[in-house]
Design a protein around this motif. Structure first.
Motif, PDB file in Angstrom:
ATOM      1  N   VAL A 106       1.100  -1.105   0.069  1.00  0.00           N
ATOM      2  CA  VAL A 106      -0.272   0.086   0.106  1.00  0.00           C
ATOM      3  C   VAL A 106       0.753   1.242   0.010  1.00  0.00           C
ATOM      4  O   VAL A 106       1.867   1.543   1.017  1.00  0.00           O
ATOM      5  CB  VAL A 106      -0.891   0.202   1.096  1.00  0.00           C
ATOM      6  CG1 VAL A 106      -1.887   1.172   1.312  1.00  0.00           C
ATOM      7  CG2 VAL A 106      -1.967  -1.412   1.304  1.00  0.00           C
ATOM      8  N   ARG A 107       0.798   2.074  -1.126  1.00  0.00           N
ATOM      9  CA  ARG A 107       1.491   3.298  -1.323  1.00  0.00           C
ATOM     10  C   ARG A 107       0.766   4.268  -0.771  1.00  0.00           C
ATOM     11  O   ARG A 107      -0.318   4.580  -1.284  1.00  0.00           O
ATOM     12  CB  ARG A 107       2.071   3.288  -2.689  1.00  0.00           C
ATOM     13  CG  ARG A 107       2.885   2.043  -3.122  1.00  0.00           C
ATOM     14  CD  ARG A 107       3.791   2.480  -4.282  1.00  0.00           C
ATOM     15  NE  ARG A 107       4.348   1.271  -4.858  1.00  0.00           N
ATOM     16  CZ  ARG A 107       5.702   1.073  -4.718  1.00  0.00           C
ATOM     17  NH1 ARG A 107       6.550   2.000  -4.073  1.00  0.00           N
ATOM     18  NH2 ARG A 107       6.310   0.039  -5.178  1.00  0.00           N
ATOM     19  N   LYS A 108       1.108   5.075   0.103  1.00  0.00           N
ATOM     20  CA  LYS A 108       0.698   6.409   0.665  1.00  0.00           C
ATOM     21  C   LYS A 108       1.502   7.692   0.262  1.00  0.00           C
ATOM     22  O   LYS A 108       2.776   7.518  -0.196  1.00  0.00           O
ATOM     23  CB  LYS A 108       0.621   6.538   2.013  1.00  0.00           C
ATOM     24  CG  LYS A 108      -0.341   5.256   2.603  1.00  0.00           C
ATOM     25  CD  LYS A 108      -0.197   5.496   4.168  1.00  0.00           C
ATOM     26  CE  LYS A 108      -1.271   4.405   4.760  1.00  0.00           C
ATOM     27  NZ  LYS A 108      -1.008   4.612   6.559  1.00  0.00           N
ATOM     28  N   ALA A 109       0.837   8.573   0.231  1.00  0.00           N
ATOM     29  CA  ALA A 109       1.408   9.870  -0.189  1.00  0.00           C
ATOM     30  C   ALA A 109       2.496  10.171   0.949  1.00  0.00           C
ATOM     31  O   ALA A 109       1.966   9.934   2.238  1.00  0.00           O
ATOM     32  CB  ALA A 109       0.535  11.002  -0.448  1.00  0.00           C
ATOM     33  N   PRO A 110       3.508  10.725   0.780  1.00  0.00           N
ATOM     34  CA  PRO A 110       4.441  10.937   1.940  1.00  0.00           C
ATOM     35  C   PRO A 110       3.811  12.166   2.701  1.00  0.00           C
ATOM     36  O   PRO A 110       3.187  13.054   2.408  1.00  0.00           O
ATOM     37  CB  PRO A 110       5.656  11.703   1.232  1.00  0.00           C
ATOM     38  CG  PRO A 110       5.458  11.694  -0.189  1.00  0.00           C
ATOM     39  CD  PRO A 110       3.999  10.937  -0.440  1.00  0.00           C
ATOM     40  N   GLU A 111       3.822  11.812   3.978  1.00  0.00           N
ATOM     41  CA  GLU A 111       3.313  12.698   5.008  1.00  0.00           C
ATOM     42  C   GLU A 111       4.416  13.503   5.871  1.00  0.00           C
ATOM     43  O   GLU A 111       5.421  12.794   6.324  1.00  0.00           O
ATOM     44  CB  GLU A 111       2.556  11.834   6.206  1.00  0.00           C
ATOM     45  CG  GLU A 111       1.116  11.223   5.440  1.00  0.00           C
ATOM     46  CD  GLU A 111       0.299  10.463   6.246  1.00  0.00           C
ATOM     47  OE1 GLU A 111       0.560  10.718   7.658  1.00  0.00           O
ATOM     48  OE2 GLU A 111      -0.458   9.685   6.024  1.00  0.00           O
TER      49      GLU A 111
END
Length: 181
Positions: free
Chosen positions: A162-167
């Protein structure tokens, strides 16, 4: 009176016993592989010099410059100031459990170009890797399964990625120039 013959006998027997004891202990001391014939001390691996294989040596040809030879073979292990037209590349490896290896390549220059080179029998890269590779105790490099058994093994579960946008921290910076909002 009985004491004197026994002293003479001991005077003859004692040096003989001491000499035989020295001869048996000398054999265990001469063998660097064992300590008293019982223990094998650890020997550190010693690798020195430049590894030269058949593939590398094939690149050296008469007429090459010194800089080209240095780029191909590396810095020579021996560069004699009294023989400035000769570079010696020596490679030695001493490892416990593997026979010692020693190879030598000598490059002769005429001015700044290679005139000739001398080398013994050099291994290929595969032969060199095979000669220094040693099996590890307790590890079997070949699988015990047949190809059919390997094919019948269940596939490992696939992990979902699961790739998330960098936070990151939300920051506001003041304007760099005056007069801007």
């Amino acid at each position: 009176m009985m004491l004197i013959p026994t002293r003479r006998a001991w005077a003859l027997v004692l040096p003989a016993l001491l000499l035989t004891g020295c001869s048996t202990s000398q054999t265990s001391w001469r063998n660097p592989e064992t300590l008293f014939g019982l223990l094998t001390p650890y020997r550190i691996d010693v690798v020195q010099g430049n590894v030269v294989t058949q593939e590398v040596l094939a690149q050296i040809q008469p007429g090459l410059g010194r800089l080209q030879v240095r780029e191909i073979l590396g810095t020579p292990l021996l560069a004699d100031p009294f023989h400035a037209d000769r570079w010696d590349y020596v490679f030695t490896i001493r490892r416990q459990g593997v026979p010692d290896q020693k190879r030598r390549v000598t490059v002769h220059f005429n001015g700044d170009t290679v005139a000739r080179f001398e080398a013994g029998e050099m291994p290929s890269e595969r032969e060199f890797v095979a000669s220094i590779d040693r099996p590890v105790k307790g590890r079997n490099p070949k699988p015990d399964l047949t190809p059919e058994q390997v094919a019948a093994l269940p596939a490992p579960p696939k992990a979902e990625v699961v790739r998330k946008a960098p936070e990151g921290a939300v920051r506001t910076y003041p304007p760099l120039e005056r007069g801007q909002p």
